[in-house]
Design a protein around this motif. Structure first.
Motif, short mmCIF file in Angstrom:
data_model
loop_
_atom_site.label_atom_id
_atom_site.label_comp_id
_atom_site.label_asym_id
_atom_site.label_seq_id
_atom_site.Cartn_x
_atom_site.Cartn_y
_atom_site.Cartn_z
N GLU A 214 0.83 -1.21 0.00
CA GLU A 214 0.00 0.00 0.00
C GLU A 214 0.86 1.26 0.00
O GLU A 214 0.37 2.36 0.27
N HIS A 215 2.16 1.09 -0.27
CA HIS A 215 3.11 2.21 -0.30
C HIS A 215 3.12 2.96 1.03
O HIS A 215 3.16 4.18 1.07
N ALA A 216 3.02 2.21 2.12
CA ALA A 216 3.00 2.84 3.44
C ALA A 216 3.97 2.12 4.37
O ALA A 216 3.73 2.01 5.57
N GLY A 217 5.04 1.61 3.77
CA GLY A 217 6.00 0.81 4.55
C GLY A 217 6.61 1.58 5.71
O GLY A 217 7.00 0.98 6.71
N SER A 218 6.65 2.90 5.62
CA SER A 218 7.28 3.63 6.72
C SER A 218 6.27 4.24 7.68
O SER A 218 6.63 4.93 8.62
N THR A 219 4.99 4.00 7.42
CA THR A 219 3.97 4.53 8.35
C THR A 219 4.06 3.73 9.65
O THR A 219 4.14 2.51 9.63
N VAL B 47 -8.77 -3.80 6.48
CA VAL B 47 -8.69 -3.03 7.73
C VAL B 47 -7.52 -2.05 7.63
O VAL B 47 -7.65 -0.87 7.94
N LEU B 48 -6.37 -2.54 7.13
CA LEU B 48 -5.20 -1.65 7.03
C LEU B 48 -5.46 -0.52 6.04
O LEU B 48 -5.09 0.63 6.27
N LYS B 49 -6.14 -0.87 4.94
CA LYS B 49 -6.44 0.18 3.95
C LYS B 49 -7.33 1.26 4.57
O LYS B 49 -7.10 2.46 4.40
N THR B 50 -8.37 0.80 5.30
CA THR B 50 -9.28 1.76 5.95
C THR B 50 -8.50 2.63 6.93
O THR B 50 -8.67 3.84 6.98
N MET B 51 -7.64 1.97 7.72
CA MET B 51 -6.89 2.73 8.74
C MET B 51 -5.97 3.75 8.09
O MET B 51 -5.86 4.88 8.56
N LEU B 52 -5.31 3.34 7.00
CA LEU B 52 -4.41 4.27 6.32
C LEU B 52 -5.18 5.49 5.82
O LEU B 52 -4.72 6.62 5.91
N ALA B 53 -6.41 5.22 5.33
CA ALA B 53 -7.22 6.33 4.83
C ALA B 53 -7.64 7.24 5.98
O ALA B 53 -7.53 8.46 5.90
N LEU B 54 -8.08 6.62 7.10
CA LEU B 54 -8.57 7.43 8.22
C LEU B 54 -7.43 8.19 8.91
O LEU B 54 -7.62 9.29 9.41
N ALA B 55 -6.24 7.59 8.92
CA ALA B 55 -5.13 8.22 9.63
C ALA B 55 -4.51 9.35 8.80
O ALA B 55 -3.79 10.19 9.33
N ALA B 56 -4.79 9.36 7.51
CA ALA B 56 -4.32 10.42 6.61
C ALA B 56 -2.85 10.78 6.84
O ALA B 56 -2.50 11.93 7.11
N GLY B 57 -1.98 9.77 6.80
CA GLY B 57 -0.54 10.03 6.90
C GLY B 57 0.01 9.98 8.31
O GLY B 57 1.21 9.96 8.52
N GLN B 58 -0.89 9.97 9.30
CA GLN B 58 -0.44 9.89 10.70
C GLN B 58 -0.20 8.43 11.08
O GLN B 58 -0.67 7.52 10.38
#
Ligand SMILES: Nc1ncnc2c1ncn2[C@@H]1O[C@H](COP(=O)(O)OP(=O)(O)OP(=O)(O)O)[C@@H](O)[C@H]1O
Length: 627
Positions: A512-517, A542-553
């Protein structure tokens, strides 16, 4: 105003004792259903019969309703995830109220699991007022809460059922959510309605795959949503079919049979502008403007979209070597797959839904000597029965009249030089199983309408989330085909049993291109406690939803989808700390610390929670200098 359970029960008691209905306590639908239940002689005080269909009877019912089942699967899984908690079950029934499929942990809602499992009937005549049975009688969405149920045994449950109508507006079945909450939840009903509408649209499109489809609505924002009108046309502009929303939007019951007479514009000109949103000023909508988007199927009329299954996301592991092997069972599966893949041995991949069967099949293909050949995936459950034969085996020019006149190579022939992946093989109709067996034995094919056979060379991988042996035992699956497909069987474990959750999370975050989140330790702890009924697919969602809701955080507990934590045994979590998705060892260290803290230093209990052996935990503690 909604009455309390107590008031409703009192009204029901009075009705049962004296036959008189207290005004204003239950709505008209429930009142009418109570009357019918009484007339039908349903015994309100007796527990419900536990008799359900046997395996063979259920197989027959499910295969009669294959289209509904296959078109509902994804929506049911999504609906279940939306309301995911242990106290809810999603069920799909046929038009008589017999459950065809259910999703959820039936035993947890305090009702005998049989009552919400496939094969059980919720026909109102037998069970009295209940959401499924009453929705079927009324042909409309019905919520039945607690004491509104006619039979006392159901007084702790609330149920929401919505009828599903077919392409010709015939009743196909119902979609239902049952839960153990006494408070009315309007959002649950809204979610069920949305899912039912999506299923209706899918059924409609599966039945009417005409070359031109107009998606329309009186609000442009609603085009391509479940509320859109769908009208399917021939290449000449003749109306082939229209869905229920389409009829409502047009506002007339008697629809003309031609594009121009419905929409007042030239069919060819509108087709030429198919990349734009087109405005229609339609006579019968009384000034309401309709907006439409044309979808033109440029492929040959015979190419049926649902055949091809989803292709794995490009950044997901493509070869066996790229699949994480930190779990011993996965490592063994990867080892066996590597040993057999180039040896002309049929591979049968089994496992619950979402465990990664398709991904494994594709990784085997791309790791094998046939990697440069085609990988042809056929979802045996996603095709109307009548089309499977032509799609799989192909047909000669002249074998059909009309749209299929030209002849077409089948999927099996297209797999020549590569791999044929038969997904959901358990849904292959019995009649075609004999034909498939012959093809697999002879590795040659004779297209429909032809007398000449063609020699083929392909590897075969099949997958199923059903217990094929049970299907063999009930006569729904041929034994000889089962043995032919099962050169080796690889059974992927469910996520809750896997020991490599951290590696999987890392894999998905990278994809999901969020390896460093960063992921909060508390979240990983909650993940470990979750039962994951939808397996890796659910984890991914679940991870996709969380990444969207966290908006980079960093991902924290508040970013979990609603209802997620309801499934957990213990939500008391230690002081939060942040971790990086990339550092598995950090996550593991943190998890070890939290697990020990939760179990007050009890090594056995902590090891159980972490899914590792006591010895491994001791070794881990030693390496951390914690002993
Ligand atoms: N090893 C893995 N690493 C990361 N993600 C994975 C892995 N395996 C599966 N997934 C994810 O899980 C999802 C489901 O995988 P897949 O479609 O292969 O499951 P399946 O068992 O074939 O499901 P079904 O039986 O419902 O068709 C995939 O979209 C992918 O996102």
């Amino acid at each position: 105003m909604k009455k309390s359970a107590h008031e409703i029960n009192r009204a029901r008691q009075q009705f049962l004792a004296h036959g008189n209905m207290q005004e204003g306590v239950v709505n008209e639908t429930i009142a009418a259903s109570w009357q019918r239940s009484m007339r039908n002689g349903v015994d309100a005080s007796q527990p419900l019969s536990m008799v359900t269909l046997n395996r063979a009877e259920l197989d027959i019912r499910q295969s009669k309703n294959r289209l509904l089942l296959t078109q509902s699967k994804a929506e049911i899984a999504t609906l279940y995830e939306q309301i995911a908690h242990s106290y809810s079950v999603v069920t799909l029934t046929d038009a008589e109220g017999t459950i065809l499929h259910s999703e959820g942990q039936h035993h947890l809602i305090g009702l005998a699991p049989e009552l919400l499992s496939p094969g059980y009937s919720w026909n109102e005549q037998q069970r009295g007022t209940n959401a499924i049975g009453t929705a079927i009688v009324e042909q409309k969405a019905v919520a039945v809460q607690c004491a509104e149920h006619f039979v006392e045994q159901l007084h702790h449950f609330s149920c929401y059922a919505v009828p599903i109508f077919g392409a010709n507006r015939q009743l196909l079945g119902t979609l239902n959510v049952s839960n153990a909450f006494s408070i009315h939840q309007p959002h649950t009903m809204a979610l069920v309605k949305m899912a039912a509408q999506l299923i209706e649209n899918r059924v409609f499109r599966a039945c009417h795959q005409g070359p031109v489809c107009l998606h329309f609505h009186n609000n442009t924002d609603f085009i391509h949503t479940q509320w859109e009108g769908l009208a399917v046309f021939s290449r000449q502009g003749d109306l082939l079919a229209i869905n229920k929303s389409g009829l409502n939007l047009l506002g007339i019951a008697d629809i003309p049979h031609n594009f121009q007479s419905i929409f007042g514009q030239s069919f060819d000109q509108v087709c030429a502008r198919h990349q734009q949103i087109i405005t229609f000023d339609v006579a019968h909508t009384h000034g309401d403007i309709l907006y439409g988007a044309m979808e033109i199927n440029t492929e040959s009329p015979s190419s049926i979209k649902p055949v091809a299954t989803r292709q794995p996301v490009s950044s997901m592991p493509r070869t066996l070597a790229a699949i994480p092997d930190h779990d011993p069972r996965i490592a063994e599966i990867l080892r066996q797959a590597t040993l057999v893949m180039n040896r002309d041995i049929s591979i049968l991949i089994q496992g619950e839904t979402g465990v990664g069967k398709e991904l494994l099949a594709s990784a085997i293909h791309y790791s094998s000597d046939r990697a440069h050949g085609p990988l042809i995936a056929v979802n045996c459950a996603a095709l109307p029965e009548g089309l499977i034969e032509a799609e799989l085996f192909g047909y000669e020019e002249g074998a059909f009249t009309g749209a299929r006149q030209k002849g077409n190579s089948g999927k099996i022939e297209q797999a020549h030089g590569g791999t044929l992946f038969l997904d959901e093989i358990g849904d292959m109709p019995l009649l075609l199983q004999a034909r498939l067996l012959r093809v697999l034995q002879e590795r040659s094919i004779t297209p429909l309408g032809s007398s000449k056979s063609k020699k083929l060379d392909f590897a075969i991988i099949s997958a199923t989330n059903q217990t094929l042996q049970e299907k063999v035992a009930s006569g729904a699956f041929r034994k000889d085909l089962y043995y032919r497909l099962n050169g080796i069987s690889l059974t992927l474990p469910p996520l809750r049993e896997r020991k490599d959750l951290d590696a999987l999370v890392q894999n998905i975050m990278t994809a999901e291109h969020a390896g460093s989140t960063r992921i909060h330790a508390e979240v990983m702890h909650l993940f470990r406690q979750h039962s994951w009924p939808g397996n890796i697919r659910q984890l991914h969602n679940v991870l996709k939803t969380m990444l969207a809701l966290a908006a980079g955080q960093p991902l924290q507990r508040q970013h979990l989808p609603p209802g997620f934590t309801d499934d957990l045994k213990d939500n008391s979590i230690a002081a939060p700390q942040l971790l990086t998705a990339g550092s598995i060892s950090d996550i593991t260290n943190e998890a070890v610390r939290l697990a020990l803290q939760n179990h007050e230093g009890n090594i056995s209990a902590a090891a159980r929670e972490l899914g590792m052996s006591r010895n491994r935990l001791y070794r881990k503690l030693k390496s951390l200098g914690m002993t």
